[in-house]
Write a protein that holds these residues in place. Structure first.
Motif, mmCIF file in Angstrom:
data_model
loop_
_atom_site.group_PDB
_atom_site.id
_atom_site.type_symbol
_atom_site.label_atom_id
_atom_site.label_comp_id
_atom_site.label_asym_id
_atom_site.label_seq_id
_atom_site.Cartn_x
_atom_site.Cartn_y
_atom_site.Cartn_z
ATOM 1 N N ARG A 197 2.836 -19.488 45.753
ATOM 2 C CA ARG A 197 1.870 -20.469 46.264
ATOM 3 C C ARG A 197 0.639 -20.550 45.360
ATOM 4 O O ARG A 197 0.203 -21.644 44.986
ATOM 5 N N ASP A 198 0.069 -19.387 45.027
ATOM 6 C CA ASP A 198 -1.134 -19.370 44.189
ATOM 7 C C ASP A 198 -0.847 -19.926 42.797
ATOM 8 O O ASP A 198 -1.668 -20.641 42.221
ATOM 9 N N THR A 199 0.320 -19.606 42.266
ATOM 10 C CA THR A 199 0.677 -20.087 40.928
ATOM 11 C C THR A 199 0.813 -21.598 40.900
ATOM 12 O O THR A 199 0.331 -22.258 39.970
ATOM 13 N N LEU A 200 1.444 -22.158 41.918
ATOM 14 C CA LEU A 200 1.601 -23.615 41.974
ATOM 15 C C LEU A 200 0.252 -24.304 42.193
ATOM 16 O O LEU A 200 0.023 -25.409 41.685
ATOM 17 N N SER A 201 -0.642 -23.655 42.931
ATOM 18 C CA SER A 201 -2.000 -24.204 43.109
ATOM 19 C C SER A 201 -2.729 -24.234 41.770
ATOM 20 O O SER A 201 -3.422 -25.201 41.442
ATOM 21 N N LEU A 202 -2.552 -23.166 40.977
ATOM 22 C CA LEU A 202 -3.171 -23.118 39.650
ATOM 23 C C LEU A 202 -2.570 -24.178 38.735
ATOM 24 O O LEU A 202 -3.282 -24.807 37.944
ATOM 25 N N LEU A 203 -1.260 -24.384 38.853
ATOM 26 C CA LEU A 203 -0.596 -25.415 38.054
ATOM 27 C C LEU A 203 -1.174 -26.789 38.373
ATOM 28 O O LEU A 203 -1.452 -27.590 37.465
ATOM 29 N N ALA B 215 8.535 -11.001 40.587
ATOM 30 C CA ALA B 215 8.314 -10.542 39.210
ATOM 31 C C ALA B 215 7.850 -11.697 38.332
ATOM 32 O O ALA B 215 8.164 -12.861 38.592
ATOM 33 N N LEU B 216 7.111 -11.358 37.279
ATOM 34 C CA LEU B 216 6.560 -12.369 36.380
ATOM 35 C C LEU B 216 7.655 -13.246 35.774
ATOM 36 O O LEU B 216 7.523 -14.470 35.732
ATOM 37 N N GLY B 217 8.723 -12.634 35.311
ATOM 38 C CA GLY B 217 9.810 -13.406 34.699
ATOM 39 C C GLY B 217 10.424 -14.401 35.669
ATOM 40 O O GLY B 217 10.712 -15.549 35.308
ATOM 41 N N GLU B 218 10.604 -13.979 36.904
ATOM 42 C CA GLU B 218 11.168 -14.857 37.937
ATOM 43 C C GLU B 218 10.216 -16.007 38.244
ATOM 44 O O GLU B 218 10.630 -17.157 38.430
ATOM 45 N N LEU B 219 8.927 -15.682 38.274
ATOM 46 C CA LEU B 219 7.909 -16.704 38.531
ATOM 47 C C LEU B 219 7.875 -17.720 37.392
ATOM 48 O O LEU B 219 7.764 -18.935 37.636
ATOM 49 N N GLU B 220 7.989 -17.253 36.166
ATOM 50 C CA GLU B 220 8.018 -18.156 35.008
ATOM 51 C C GLU B 220 9.204 -19.116 35.087
ATOM 52 O O GLU B 220 9.060 -20.313 34.824
ATOM 53 N N ARG B 221 10.349 -18.581 35.446
ATOM 54 C CA ARG B 221 11.548 -19.433 35.542
ATOM 55 C C ARG B 221 11.397 -20.476 36.641
ATOM 56 O O ARG B 221 11.832 -21.625 36.492
ATOM 57 N N HIS B 222 10.756 -20.095 37.740
ATOM 58 C CA HIS B 222 10.550 -21.025 38.851
ATOM 59 C C HIS B 222 9.610 -22.162 38.430
ATOM 60 O O HIS B 222 9.885 -23.343 38.703
ATOM 61 N N VAL B 223 8.520 -21.817 37.765
ATOM 62 C CA VAL B 223 7.557 -22.825 37.314
ATOM 63 C C VAL B 223 8.190 -23.709 36.243
ATOM 64 O O VAL B 223 7.975 -24.930 36.219
ATOM 65 N N GLU B 224 8.992 -23.111 35.370
ATOM 66 C CA GLU B 224 9.675 -23.880 34.332
ATOM 67 C C GLU B 224 10.635 -24.895 34.960
ATOM 68 O O GLU B 224 10.730 -26.036 34.502
ATOM 69 N N TYR B 225 11.327 -24.485 36.020
ATOM 70 C CA TYR B 225 12.248 -25.378 36.726
ATOM 71 C C TYR B 225 11.489 -26.562 37.338
ATOM 72 O O TYR B 225 11.905 -27.724 37.208
ATOM 73 N N ILE B 226 10.350 -26.271 37.976
ATOM 74 C CA ILE B 226 9.529 -27.329 38.573
ATOM 75 C C ILE B 226 9.000 -28.269 37.497
ATOM 76 O O ILE B 226 8.980 -29.491 37.664
#
Length: 213
Positions: free
Chosen positions: A54-60, A17-28
């Motif tokens: 994976r795709d989100t972290l590549s974009l980051l 889910a988007l919210g979970e993904l946001e929290r993961h990226v925020e933690y990183i």
């Protein structure tokens, strides 16, 4: 085959889910001393990741290559990912809701001049309308930012916003397949911008058809 399968482990990968993904990226980001100038930038990157870690972290990583000192601003996100500025997207959405064709065309052309593809503009606008449908508080944000009048906001219904979203969604395939998608998409935006004019004319014709001679 059965023998081989019995010795294999199965892993079912799923999008999150988007919210979970946001929290993961925020933690990183906290661990790596990455700073976002606005929370909306983090969300924008996660939306583009479409539920894939994976795709989100590549974009980051891609965005970080356009930054200094790991500080992510709107310029870095826009340039690295080829996205429309959120401020422009809000203007385009509010122009559609207000029925203001002049402002709509102005900000649409400005977005194209920043070398943003029609597909990315389209995706950003649809994403924003989706957020409006899921969260009516977004309308209040547009009002607070002086992008939408209180009068228009009070007359908007969920049905109307869904109609706009559905109309643009249905047009996406043929727009991207046309010879000049930039022009065709602008006309599609103008169509939904003029929706109340169309509806009123249809209503008038319907009323006249039942009137006495």
């Amino acid at each position: 085959l059965g023998t081989v399968l019995s010795r294999c482990q199965r892993f079912d990968c799923r999008n999150i889910a988007l919210g979970e993904l946001e929290r993961h990226v925020e933690y990183i980001a906290e661990k790596e001393n990455i700073v976002f100038e606005a929370p909306s930038l983090l969300k924008q990157i996660c939306i583009q990741g479409r539920g894939s870690v994976r795709d989100t972290l590549s974009l980051l990583d891609q965005v970080l290559s356009f930054t200094e000192d790991n500080v992510i601003d709107e310029e870095a996100v826009v340039l690295s990912l080829g996205l429309a500025r959120l401020s422009f997207v809000k203007r385009l959405v509010s122009s559609v809701l207000e029925g203001d064709i002049k402002e709509l065309s102005s900000f649409y052309q400005k977005t194209l001049l920043e070398n943003v593809s029609v597909k990315n503009i389209m995706t950003s606008i649809l994403d924003y309308f989706y957020e409006l449908i899921r969260n009516s508080n977004k309308l209040n944000e547009l009002v607070q930012e002086n992008l939408l009048s209180e009068t228009i906001k009070e007359t908007l219904s969920l049905d109307e916003i869904i109609w706009v979203f559905e109309s643009l969604s249905k047009d996406t395939t043929w727009i991207l397949d046309t010879y000049e998608p930039e022009k065709v998409f602008e006309i599609a935006l103008q169509k939904v911008c003029l929706r109340r004019t169309f509806f009123n004319k249809i209503s008038d014709k319907s009323n006249n058809s039942f009137s006495s001679p």
